[in-house]
Design an enzyme around this catalytic site. Structure first.
Site, PDB file in Angstrom:
ATOM      1  CG  ASP A   1      -1.813  -0.014 -25.333  1.00  0.00           C
ATOM      2  OD1 ASP A   1      -1.827   1.224 -25.294  1.00  0.00           O
ATOM      3  OD2 ASP A   1      -2.773  -0.718 -24.979  1.00  0.00           O
TER       4      ASP A   1
ATOM      5  CG  ASP B   1      -1.803   1.220   1.302  1.00  0.00           C
ATOM      6  OD1 ASP B   1      -1.729   2.070   0.386  1.00  0.00           O
ATOM      7  OD2 ASP B   1      -2.574   1.334   2.269  1.00  0.00           O
ATOM      8  CG  LEU B   2       2.698   2.205  -3.663  1.00  0.00           C
ATOM      9  CD1 LEU B   2       2.781   2.668  -5.102  1.00  0.00           C
ATOM     10  CD2 LEU B   2       4.056   1.744  -3.164  1.00  0.00           C
ATOM     11  CE  LYS B   3      -3.865   6.643  -1.951  1.00  0.00           C
ATOM     12  NZ  LYS B   3      -5.330   6.848  -2.020  1.00  0.00           N
TER      13      LYS B   3
ATOM     14  CB  ILE C   1      -8.863   2.625 -30.101  1.00  0.00           C
ATOM     15  CG1 ILE C   1      -9.592   2.807 -31.428  1.00  0.00           C
ATOM     16  CG2 ILE C   1      -9.639   3.240 -28.943  1.00  0.00           C
ATOM     17  CD1 ILE C   1     -10.912   2.048 -31.477  1.00  0.00           C
ATOM     18  CG  ASN C   2      -8.824   6.699 -26.945  1.00  0.00           C
ATOM     19  OD1 ASN C   2      -8.766   6.051 -25.907  1.00  0.00           O
ATOM     20  ND2 ASN C   2      -9.971   6.892 -27.584  1.00  0.00           N
TER      21      ASN C   2
ATOM     22  CG  HIS D   1      -7.928   2.412 -23.235  1.00  0.00           C
ATOM     23  ND1 HIS D   1      -7.109   1.637 -22.435  1.00  0.00           N
ATOM     24  CD2 HIS D   1      -9.011   2.714 -22.470  1.00  0.00           C
ATOM     25  CE1 HIS D   1      -7.668   1.475 -21.251  1.00  0.00           C
ATOM     26  NE2 HIS D   1      -8.825   2.124 -21.243  1.00  0.00           N
TER      27      HIS D   1
END
Length: 352
Positions: free
Chosen positions: A168, A72-74, A140-141, A138
């Protein structure tokens, strides 16, 4: 046998596809990857079907040869643990939106004080700077905004959804690996790490070697079906009588002549020179007159850059796939899983 990247240590904070694909390549090449995952927000790829032995095949492939650590990086304790890992790491890969790692105390500037030799690679859709830096996206964008989608497909039907994630993987993952290795090479000379900023849209645009060069250098646009390689010539896919397809790449005169001879239409070669549009239509009609199996047998014996469009199962069962070792069986905790193999071959340090 030592692998090329043996001894390299990498911390991987990335979920989904681009970052994990990049670090999987580094792992295949011998790097030690420690993957940091959230205990409350598991990687969605873990739940992506299909499954074998109860494990997502995509997740197993993207994370082979890696270790995983749930943090948990927090949490201050987790942050201290990460900083201890950073102190001796060579590379860190993250795929959050810009600013997220900094808010966690894990931005490049903070970590460079802990380890000045750290190569820190950030993979995002639109980069660490610019007007879209905070925007979601993503594959496609990215292809749409890079000008690639508009030059693909058919004018009547529009751009197609591709069968693989080009922006990607070819954009994000492969450019990340190149950037990381280049930064490591520079570090060998000056001892300093640096921040590598990989924007998948930038890199997708960079892949457009022909149309983008033509637009920039000569002001020439290449919309769908207007260029030599995007459907504007006989270089194209052709439907057979039974609905299967052939890929015709007979660009050079010697291959075009071989194509026409194999079709039993030597006069078609002259027609391609005089009236290429009509000749392409004649070629399509000729191929449509016979089944896929007929043409596959014909062109198996002809060096004309004409090949059958194979399904994925057919491709995997092909003689080429067997001879070149496209697949590997990986032993996992759940059981053996067949996966795509690392395609880069080395004369003395292959992992097989």
């Amino acid at each position: 046998m030592a692998l090329p990247l043996a001894g390299l240590t990498v911390l991987d904070f990335s979920p989904l596809l681009p970052g994990p694909f990049a670090t999987r390549m580094l792992a295949d090449l011998g790097a030690q990857i420690t993957r940091i995952e959230s205990p409350s927000r598991p990687d969605l790829v873990r739940h992506t079907p299909p499954f074998v032995h109860g494990v997502s095949t995509a997740h197993a492939y993207l994370n082979r040869h890696k270790q995983s650590l749930s943090l948990d990086l927090k949490s201050p304790a987790a942050l201290a643990q990460v900083l201890a890992l950073v102190a001796t790491a060579d590379v860190l890969v993250e795929q959050f939106r810009p600013g997220v790692m900094s808010r966690l105390g894990l931005g490049y500037e903070a970590l460079a004080t802990v380890n000045p030799r750290l190569v820190y690679c950030s993979i995002t859709g639109y980069g660490q700077t610019g007007p879209l830096r905070d925007r979601a996206g993503h594959d496609i964008n990215y292809l749409a905004l890079a000008g690639i989608a508009a030059g693909s497909g058919r004018q009547a039907d529009g751009p197609p959804p591709l069968g693989i994630q080009v922006a990607d993987v070819a954009g994000g993952s492969l450019h990340a690996v190149i950037g990381i290795l280049a930064a490591l090479h520079q570090r060998e000379h000056d001892g300093q790490g640096q921040h590598v900023d990989i924007a998948m849209t930038d890199c997708a645009f960079h892949l457009n070697a022909l149309a983008a060069a033509g637009q920039l250098g000569a002001g020439e646009d290449t919309p769908a079906e207007a260029g030599l390689l995007n459907g504007g010539s006989h270089y194209d896919y052709y439907r057979c009588r039974d609905g299967r397809w052939l890929a015709v790449g007979s660009l050079e005169p010697v291959f075009l002549e071989a194509l026409c001879q194999a079709l039993g239409e030597p006069d078609l070669l002259v027609r391609f020179r005089q009236a290429p549009v009509a000749a392409k239509q004649a070629l399509a009609q000729h191929i449509a007159a016979q089944d896929f199996a007929h043409w596959r047998a014909v062109f198996a014996a002809v060096d004309a850059c004409v090949e059958p469009v194979l399904t994925l199962p057919e491709a995997l069962a092909s003689e080429l796939a067997q001879a070149r070792g496209w697949t590997v069986t990986v032993e996992t905790e759940a059981g053996p899983i067949r996966q795509p193999a690392m395609p880069i071959r080395f004369s003395r340090s292959d992992r097989r």
